[in-house]
Design a protein around this motif. Structure first.
Motif, PDB file in Angstrom:
ATOM      1  N   GLY A 207       0.819  -1.209   0.000  1.00  0.00           N
ATOM      2  CA  GLY A 207       0.000   0.000   0.000  1.00  0.00           C
ATOM      3  C   GLY A 207       0.851   1.257   0.000  1.00  0.00           C
ATOM      4  O   GLY A 207       0.534   2.243  -0.681  1.00  0.00           O
ATOM      5  N   PHE A 208       1.939   1.204   0.741  1.00  0.00           N
ATOM      6  CA  PHE A 208       2.840   2.357   0.779  1.00  0.00           C
ATOM      7  C   PHE A 208       3.499   2.561  -0.587  1.00  0.00           C
ATOM      8  O   PHE A 208       3.674   3.695  -1.048  1.00  0.00           O
ATOM      9  N   ALA A 209       3.859   1.437  -1.248  1.00  0.00           N
ATOM     10  CA  ALA A 209       4.443   1.533  -2.595  1.00  0.00           C
ATOM     11  C   ALA A 209       3.431   2.116  -3.578  1.00  0.00           C
ATOM     12  O   ALA A 209       3.784   2.945  -4.432  1.00  0.00           O
ATOM     13  N   ALA A 210       2.168   1.698  -3.461  1.00  0.00           N
ATOM     14  CA  ALA A 210       1.121   2.224  -4.344  1.00  0.00           C
ATOM     15  C   ALA A 210       0.930   3.721  -4.127  1.00  0.00           C
ATOM     16  O   ALA A 210       0.651   4.474  -5.068  1.00  0.00           O
ATOM     17  N   LEU A 211       1.105   4.146  -2.883  1.00  0.00           N
ATOM     18  CA  LEU A 211       0.958   5.563  -2.547  1.00  0.00           C
ATOM     19  C   LEU A 211       1.983   6.416  -3.301  1.00  0.00           C
ATOM     20  O   LEU A 211       1.704   7.563  -3.663  1.00  0.00           O
ATOM     21  N   SER A 291       2.657  -3.187 -17.879  1.00  0.00           N
ATOM     22  CA  SER A 291       1.911  -1.948 -17.627  1.00  0.00           C
ATOM     23  C   SER A 291       2.751  -0.968 -16.813  1.00  0.00           C
ATOM     24  O   SER A 291       2.844   0.220 -17.138  1.00  0.00           O
ATOM     25  N   PHE A 292       3.368  -1.449 -15.755  1.00  0.00           N
ATOM     26  CA  PHE A 292       4.191  -0.584 -14.915  1.00  0.00           C
ATOM     27  C   PHE A 292       5.415  -0.052 -15.660  1.00  0.00           C
ATOM     28  O   PHE A 292       5.871   1.064 -15.408  1.00  0.00           O
ATOM     29  N   LYS A 393       7.158   3.680  -9.993  1.00  0.00           N
ATOM     30  CA  LYS A 393       6.260   2.804 -10.753  1.00  0.00           C
ATOM     31  C   LYS A 393       7.051   1.801 -11.590  1.00  0.00           C
ATOM     32  O   LYS A 393       6.734   0.602 -11.611  1.00  0.00           O
ATOM     33  N   VAL A 394       8.085   2.257 -12.272  1.00  0.00           N
ATOM     34  CA  VAL A 394       8.910   1.362 -13.097  1.00  0.00           C
ATOM     35  C   VAL A 394       9.628   0.331 -12.214  1.00  0.00           C
ATOM     36  O   VAL A 394       9.734  -0.846 -12.573  1.00  0.00           O
ATOM     37  N   SER A 395      10.094   0.780 -11.056  1.00  0.00           N
ATOM     38  CA  SER A 395      10.768  -0.142 -10.132  1.00  0.00           C
ATOM     39  C   SER A 395       9.824  -1.264  -9.709  1.00  0.00           C
ATOM     40  O   SER A 395      10.218  -2.436  -9.622  1.00  0.00           O
ATOM     41  N   LEU A 396       8.565  -0.907  -9.452  1.00  0.00           N
ATOM     42  CA  LEU A 396       7.573  -1.932  -9.130  1.00  0.00           C
ATOM     43  C   LEU A 396       7.377  -2.882 -10.305  1.00  0.00           C
ATOM     44  O   LEU A 396       7.130  -4.081 -10.120  1.00  0.00           O
ATOM     45  N   GLY A 397       7.494  -2.359 -11.523  1.00  0.00           N
ATOM     46  CA  GLY A 397       7.387  -3.207 -12.711  1.00  0.00           C
ATOM     47  C   GLY A 397       8.486  -4.253 -12.767  1.00  0.00           C
ATOM     48  O   GLY A 397       8.230  -5.422 -13.105  1.00  0.00           O
ATOM     49  N   LEU A 399      10.058  -5.481 -10.179  1.00  0.00           N
ATOM     50  CA  LEU A 399       9.756  -6.452  -9.125  1.00  0.00           C
ATOM     51  C   LEU A 399       8.666  -7.425  -9.566  1.00  0.00           C
ATOM     52  O   LEU A 399       8.752  -8.638  -9.317  1.00  0.00           O
ATOM     53  N   GLU A 400       7.610  -6.913 -10.210  1.00  0.00           N
ATOM     54  CA  GLU A 400       6.531  -7.768 -10.712  1.00  0.00           C
ATOM     55  C   GLU A 400       7.091  -8.782 -11.712  1.00  0.00           C
ATOM     56  O   GLU A 400       6.704  -9.954 -11.710  1.00  0.00           O
ATOM     57  N   LEU A 401       7.995  -8.332 -12.558  1.00  0.00           N
ATOM     58  CA  LEU A 401       8.577  -9.204 -13.576  1.00  0.00           C
ATOM     59  C   LEU A 401       9.371 -10.338 -12.927  1.00  0.00           C
ATOM     60  O   LEU A 401       9.275 -11.500 -13.339  1.00  0.00           O
ATOM     61  N   ALA A 402      10.139 -10.011 -11.898  1.00  0.00           N
ATOM     62  CA  ALA A 402      10.916 -11.047 -11.197  1.00  0.00           C
ATOM     63  C   ALA A 402       9.998 -12.040 -10.490  1.00  0.00           C
ATOM     64  O   ALA A 402      10.211 -13.256 -10.551  1.00  0.00           O
ATOM     65  N   LEU A 403       8.954 -11.523  -9.826  1.00  0.00           N
ATOM     66  CA  LEU A 403       8.033 -12.399  -9.097  1.00  0.00           C
ATOM     67  C   LEU A 403       7.263 -13.317 -10.032  1.00  0.00           C
ATOM     68  O   LEU A 403       6.896 -14.433  -9.656  1.00  0.00           O
TER      69      LEU A 403
END
Length: 665
Positions: A207-211, A291-292, A393-397, A399-403
């Protein structure tokens, strides 16, 4: 640190196996009548304290699951469905890197049958299972069920006596009772509480990352400004801010509740090892990552946002609730992928995890809106919106890719297709985190990035952290255990080169290829899988034998190999001064027909390689625990001070080995 903690805990429960037959499970059996032709065959286990028996549903590559066999069924009776179990416990095992399902104190197994031959009076069944404490024992038990005599007018079965038996006897008993319910995985209260707290913390961080994304962060000052201008006084402004925060929490908790209600509290938990489930979420996370990273935006229909926005003008709590809903819809392009990932992880835990996850996520999202609306002066301390939001946002992308590849890896492990062995998984992660590091250093730009003349100190620190992690991954290609990542990459044995890239398959010190009936195991050790072949080789090279009674599903066997055999001095002794023979008592490979026999010691049918080595251990050494280690001379006589079992004291184990070698010489 993990190794030190393991050793400290192990000293507390130090155990040395004695030469005796250990039998911690007592069995009873009974027959329950359903109709004149349908019956429940019930097998009940009473398990001694501190021991546990593994469920038949324990995932592959973990401890040995229970296995049932029903004999002479053809033409006599039909099995209706699979064997049902009483509730079992579930816990992640970081040695096998899978969840393990097990029973403590007692277990009940029920098989429903339909009799097709009215002349049949008895049914024979057997169970192969593993029971563990500090050591593991592979046992089997045979049941003979006496079916009651059926008459036309009969509607119930007269209760009969239930006999208690050990694992080496044949129970015969019938008794009417209530049918057993279908097995449902359960956790201890402490374990469940710990799991829910983990989900809550991860969701809160999510949630904090989304913020800190471009869809949400700029809305903080806009929302605060709205409450400040619309409220008649400070008290009303604070009240509205609190209601707004609560509304955000309510919306996301409803989402978590819907997931639980639609799928059931344990449905996704059961799907967590399903191949298609994992493949679907692999592609879903790839979609979120794209998307990210800026390929496209995931947006809900504009009409939804317009309708909700009109409802927000109604005022009062309803209006504030619709304002919160508008936030959820407008920010969905940034929050959607995070929520999706969190729900997958939370729902796979079962129970209340999806609801707890959404509480954590929404609380982190709502708190800043509430606090800044209550204390508008804090707005001056907020950083200005800008390109740094897209960086988050890109950093989260990345992370999503690795997961995403974690889900693909799980599907590959379940099917044992070896499409994503450890080296390929690590190579992908090295590429992903390496690209992320280059992005943070400003060497890679993506579609929505603004022009970068310099990088901030915070971004530099983050780039250095990601770079360090990338370098940490690289030795994994050469066989490094990467214990920090335990449970994420495939296990060490699931590799193209179990020895690491560049590993050799030659026998140490001889230059020869692997002898017959031998294989390479962890740490480059050569072991023989057949007793006679190993003894013959020992005579050839004139070295004593380390006889290792072990099992594929023996957790403490793996601990000894990982934490004791890996010691430099112990490993040197094992490689150069001994011939290792490992006899797997849970090996399911069937013996040739001419090698099958009935054990003189136990009276059991010896049908598999594992049965053979288990009977050999019981007959010759009067024990059935694993691990068990013995040092033998060339005639097969025990030397050194008897045998040793699970004992993580490296110095003690080394001294025991040296004593046996000295006596051999």
């Amino acid at each position: 640190m993990k190794k030190v903690l393991f050793l400290l805990l192990s000293f507390v429960s130090l155990y040395t196996a004695q030469a005796q037959i250990v039998n911690p499970v007592k069995w009873t059996s009974k027959v329950e009548k359903i109709s004149d032709t349908e019956f429940n065959l019930v097998m009940e286990a009473k398990i001694e304290d501190d021991w546990h028996v593994y469920s038949q549903f324990t995932p592959e590559n973990g401890p040995l699951p229970a296995e049932f066999k029903f004999k002479d069924a053809k033409g006599n009776y039909e099995l209706i469905g699979k064997v049902k179990e009483s509730p079992y416990k579930k816990q992640y095992n970081d040695i096998f890197e899978v969840d393990e399902y097990y029973f403590e104190k007692k277990a009940t197994f029920t098989q429903k049958i339909k009799v097709t031959n009215p002349k049949i009076t008895t049914i024979k069944a057997s169970i192969d299972y593993q029971v563990c404490k500090e050591v593991c024992i592979n046992q089997d038990n045979t049941f003979t069920f006496q079916l009651p005599k059926i008459t036309v007018a009969e509607t119930v079965v007269t209760p009969e006596v239930t006999d208690t038996v050990s694992a080496d006897t044949t129970p015969i008993a019938t008794q009417e009772s209530t049918p057993t319910k279908t097995a449902t995985p359960i956790k201890s209260k402490e374990e469940e509480k710990r799991g829910l707290w983990t989900i809550f913390i991860l969701a809160f961080l999510g949630g904090f990352a989304a913020l800190l994304t471009p869809c949400v962060f700029p809305m903080i000052p806009m929302t605060v400004s709205f409450f400040t201008k619309q409220s008649k006084n400070k008290a009303e402004g604070k009240r509205n801010a609190i209601l707004y925060g609560l509304s955000i929490i309510i919306i996301y908790v409803i989402l978590g509740s819907l997931v639980t209600a639609i799928f059931g509290s344990d449905a996704l938990n059961a799907l967590s090892t399903n191949v298609w489930f994992n493949l679907i979420f692999f592609f879903l996370l790839i979609f979120f990552a794209a998307s990210f990273l800026g390929a496209f935006e995931i947006v809900l229909p504009n009409s939804w946002a317009n309708k909700v926005d009109r409802q927000a003008d109604r005022g009062g709590f309803i209006g504030i609730l619709f304002m919160a809903l508008a936030l959820a819809i407008v920010s969905f392009s940034c929050t959607g992928p995070i929520i999706g990932t969190l729900l997958v992880e939370a729902a796979s835990k079962g129970g209340l995890a999806p609801i707890v996850g959404m509480v954590g996520f929404s609380l982190a999202l709502a708190l800043p809106f509430m606090l800044f609306a209550m204390f508008p002066g804090w707005m001056n301390s907020l950083p200005k919106s800008g390109g740094w939001l897209n960086t988050v946002k890109v950093s989260l992308g990345f992370l999503e890719l690795a997961l995403a590849f974690k889900f693909l890896s799980k599907a590959d492990l379940v099917t044992q297709s070896h499409l994503l062995p450890r080296e390929i998984f690590l190579a992908i992660w090295i590429a992903v985190f390496g690209a992320w590091a280059l992005y943070l250093f400003g060497k890679i730009t993506l579609p929505h990035d603004s022009q970068l003349s310099h990088i901030s100190v915070g971004r530099l620190f983050m780039a250095l952290l990601v770079t360090s992690f990338t370098f940490y991954l690289i030795p994994g290609l050469w066989g490094a255990p990467l214990k920090v990542l335990s449970g994420f990459p495939p296990p060490l044995y699931y590799s193209e080169s179990p020895e690491g890239v560049g590993g050799s398959s030659a026998v140490v010190d001889t230059g020869e290829k692997l002898p017959d009936n031998a294989k390479k195991i962890s740490h480059g050790l050569i072991t023989f899988l057949d007793y006679e072949a190993g003894m013959a080789y020992a005579k050839k090279v004139n070295k004593p034998v380390l006889l290792d009674f072990t099992g594929h599903g023996c957790e403490n066997c793996r601990k000894m190999e990982d934490y004791v055999w890996s010691d430099k001095e112990v490993l040197n002794i094992l490689k150069n001064d001994l011939v290792l023979i490992s006899l797997y008592v849970d090996e399911k490979k069937e013996l040739p027909e001419n090698e099958k026999y009935v054990s003189k010691q136990t009276g059991k049918e010896i049908e598999t390689v594992g049965n053979k080595w288990s009977d050999f251990q019981i007959t010759r050494y009067q024990t059935n625990t694993q691990p068990q280690y013995l040092i033998l001379d060339l005639e097969g006589n025990t030397i050194s001070d008897g045998s040793t079992s699970y004992d993580p004291d490296v110095e003690k184990y080394k001294a025991w080995l040296l004593d046996g070698i000295a006596k051999f010489k």
